[in-house]
Design an enzyme around this catalytic site. Structure first.
Site, PDB file in Angstrom:
ATOM      1  N   SER A  22       0.819  -1.219   0.000  1.00  0.00           N
ATOM      2  CA  SER A  22       0.000   0.000   0.000  1.00  0.00           C
ATOM      3  C   SER A  22       0.849   1.263   0.000  1.00  0.00           C
ATOM      4  O   SER A  22       0.466   2.271   0.587  1.00  0.00           O
ATOM      5  CB  SER A  22      -0.928  -0.001   1.225  1.00  0.00           C
ATOM      6  N   ALA A  73       3.503   3.407  -5.103  1.00  0.00           N
ATOM      7  CA  ALA A  73       3.316   2.714  -6.374  1.00  0.00           C
ATOM      8  C   ALA A  73       1.968   1.999  -6.400  1.00  0.00           C
ATOM      9  O   ALA A  73       1.225   2.064  -7.390  1.00  0.00           O
ATOM     10  CB  ALA A  73       4.453   1.718  -6.604  1.00  0.00           C
ATOM     11  N   LYS A  98       0.101  -5.717   4.821  1.00  0.00           N
ATOM     12  CA  LYS A  98       0.466  -6.487   6.015  1.00  0.00           C
ATOM     13  C   LYS A  98       0.136  -5.756   7.309  1.00  0.00           C
ATOM     14  O   LYS A  98      -0.181  -6.374   8.316  1.00  0.00           O
ATOM     15  CB  LYS A  98       1.955  -6.830   5.962  1.00  0.00           C
ATOM     16  N   SER A 158       6.743   4.821   1.958  1.00  0.00           N
ATOM     17  CA  SER A 158       6.278   5.973   1.181  1.00  0.00           C
ATOM     18  C   SER A 158       5.701   7.040   2.105  1.00  0.00           C
ATOM     19  O   SER A 158       5.950   8.239   1.919  1.00  0.00           O
ATOM     20  CB  SER A 158       5.221   5.536   0.164  1.00  0.00           C
ATOM     21  N   ARG A 216      25.460   8.760  -1.916  1.00  0.00           N
ATOM     22  CA  ARG A 216      25.167   8.229  -0.590  1.00  0.00           C
ATOM     23  C   ARG A 216      26.138   7.148  -0.140  1.00  0.00           C
ATOM     24  O   ARG A 216      26.480   7.070   1.043  1.00  0.00           O
ATOM     25  CB  ARG A 216      23.720   7.703  -0.554  1.00  0.00           C
TER      26      ARG A 216
END
Length: 525
Positions: free
Chosen positions: A11, A14, A33, A41, A274
């Site tokens: 969820s 995307a 889950k 996100s 990074r």
């Protein structure tokens, strides 16, 4: 048993972008889950990258993405996503007032590491993910049915046609449910919780990658794990993400006595890629020296970064002193379920989008703020493809009934021990000896042979963590060079001759299941 046109596992951005753009005559089911708002996100502080500035151009964004990815990227994927970024952002901005704007009413553009231009769109200062996710959640249509606290754990296959036709899942009551659909989409995120230090949500354990692997889908580039340089670090624990945008606004990394640590390390200093910044901080921590973000140059810090301010204050950090203690932690997996640019996996009917997928956009190291962009792009592209297909012919097993199965507690290793060992042996700095030790340690549990039907949902997540950890470790052992998020101290340089675009692909050999009885216990050391 339920029948739908589209079943989406996950969820995040995307998943919700896809669900929201599918035609309303399609029945769509989202299985997540945990809760819808407990995702990477939703937690995302950083913004979305798009070349919309006056002096910017997608071609510059492409170059930055390839450079950050150490040219391991799929160039076609890079060019398509980056070229589409400006229109994706403008269309999204027209749907609501959730992006920050300057005094002229234009989208405010920030700078982040390894970008050559200011091109990061933010919402709520450092709450971009939350702002966009709330918009997507609130705009889901009536054809979308969301089920929370449902753990998907096994893909249902029509083996004769090499086609995925559904998924098994368990709710909190432990009962097995079957969800069938014409299109099964995995959008369950990455695997940050495999490491003791991480920015990821508690639910992000590599479930989708492991599930696809067990079904026989191709998994690729798992050695490339991005460690975010700056997590809030207090008393040996990480407490939350300190966005790269903080360095983009002028913060620098220093030791306790104020000595800058990135001088002479990379031309972009604190805004270097990074993996470079993470490795540098890690070196200091291993030598017992704490590293801080010096934020004294940032005016009105609390207004620019309200979420980060709240995290710091909750953990007793006095921002007036101008220093935030930081450490690197797992943040993003560049690899995942191998897909094409639409999201199709190597199994018909099975798709993957978002961080759980790998279409080659990120290469060996993700450029900052390209992840939310990827989710928006993939959700949009796959929705257009599915909408063109129309309603498919639903397949289901001849015997869709399932007998109640007694759940049994399996003997699994202490997950905190696994996370500590992953951080130590398969973390920011790796070598052959430690990788072999970890392969042996993980292999003893034979996690891929456990009968998931008889396991509790909490144990299923642990099993998936072990499987995904094995994929990362094995890939890291095979790649005998250093590239992007994969650093080998025994092979410290890039080897373009042998490895530039060579990918390590894993595919589970299902005959193992047929040649062995399911192992219902695992021996812990």
């Amino acid at each position: 048993m339920t029948n739908d046109d589209v079943v989406i596992i996950g969820s995040g951005i995307a998943a919700l972008q896809l669900a929201g753009k599918l035609n309303t005559h399609l029945n769509v089911r989202i299985l997540t889950k945990g809760k819808m708002r407990v995702t990477n996100s939703y937690l995302a502080q950083g913004g979305i990258a798009a070349a919309i500035g006056a002096n910017d151009d997608p071609s510059k964004h492409v170059v930055d993405t390839l450079e950050a990815g150490r040219f391991h990227n799929n160039r076609a994927a890079v060019e398509q996503v980056i070229t589409a970024a400006p229109s994706l952002i403008r269309n999204l901005a027209e749907q609501g007032d959730f992006f920050d704007r300057n005094q002229k009413g234009e989208l405010f553009l920030g700078m982040e590491g390894a970008h050559s231009e200011k091109r990061i769109v933010h919402g709520g200062g450092d709450a971009t993910g939350k702002n966009v996710m709330e918009h997507l959640i609130n705009n889901l249509k009536v054809n979308v049915n969301v089920e929370e606290n449902v753990t998907a754990y096994k893909l249902i296959l029509n083996t004769e046609k090499n086609r995925c036709i559904g998924v098994k899942a368990k709710g909190l009551d432990g009962k097995i449910r079957k969800f069938y659909g014409s299109h099964i989409i995995i959008a369950s995120g990455g695997c940050g919780q495999l490491y003791s230090y991480t920015s990821n949500a508690k639910t992000v354990c590599g479930d989708g990658i492991a599930m696809a692997y067990l079904a026989g889908a191709e998994i690729v580039d798992m050695e490339f794990i991005q460690f975010h340089p700056t997590l809030l670090y207090i008393n040996g624990e990480t407490k939350g993400l300190i966005s790269e945008a903080v360095r983009g606004e002028g913060a620098i990394l220093v030791t306790a006595d104020g000595t800058p640590i990135m001088e002479g390390v990379h031309p972009m200093k604190d805004l270097g890629p990074r993996h470079v910044v993470s490795q540098r901080i890690y070196e200091f921590l291993k030598n017992g020296k704490q590293v801080f973000l010096n934020i004294s140059n940032i005016k009105e810090f609390s207004n620019r970064f309200p979420s980060i301010t709240a995290i710091c204050e909750q953990n007793g950090i006095c921002l007036a002193e101008g220093k935030i203690p930081v450490a690197p932690g797992s943040h993003f997996v560049m690899g995942g379920i191998k897909t094409d640019l639409i999201g199709r996996s190597s199994i018909d009917g099975l798709f993957a989008i978002g961080e759980t997928s790998c279409m080659g956009l990120h290469g060996a190291n993700r450029l900052a703020s390209n992840s939310l962009l990827e989710g928006l792009y993939q959700g949009h592209q796959l929705s257009e493809w599915i909408n063109q297909q129309g309603k498919g012919q639903l397949e289901a097993e001849k015997d869709a009934s399932i007998q109640p199965i007694n759940q049994e507690k399996v003997m699994l290793p202490d997950i905190e021990q696994m996370k500590d060992l992953m951080m130590e042996r398969v973390g920011i700095i790796r070598n052959e000896a430690n990788l072999k030790k970890q392969m042996a340690w993980l292999g003893q549990f034979k996690a891929d042979l456990l009968n998931l039907d008889t396991c509790f949902p909490s144990d299923i997540s642990k099993i998936f963590m072990l499987i995904t950890a094995s994929l990362i470790t094995e890939s890291a052992l095979q790649r005998t060079e250093s590239r992007g998020g994969h650093y080998r101290s025994d092979y410290p340089y890039e080897d373009d001759h042998h490895w530039l675009r060579k990918s390590i692909i894993h595919k589970y050999k299902q005959e193992l299941e047929n040649n062995h009885e399911f192992i219902e216990t695992a021996l812990a050391t």
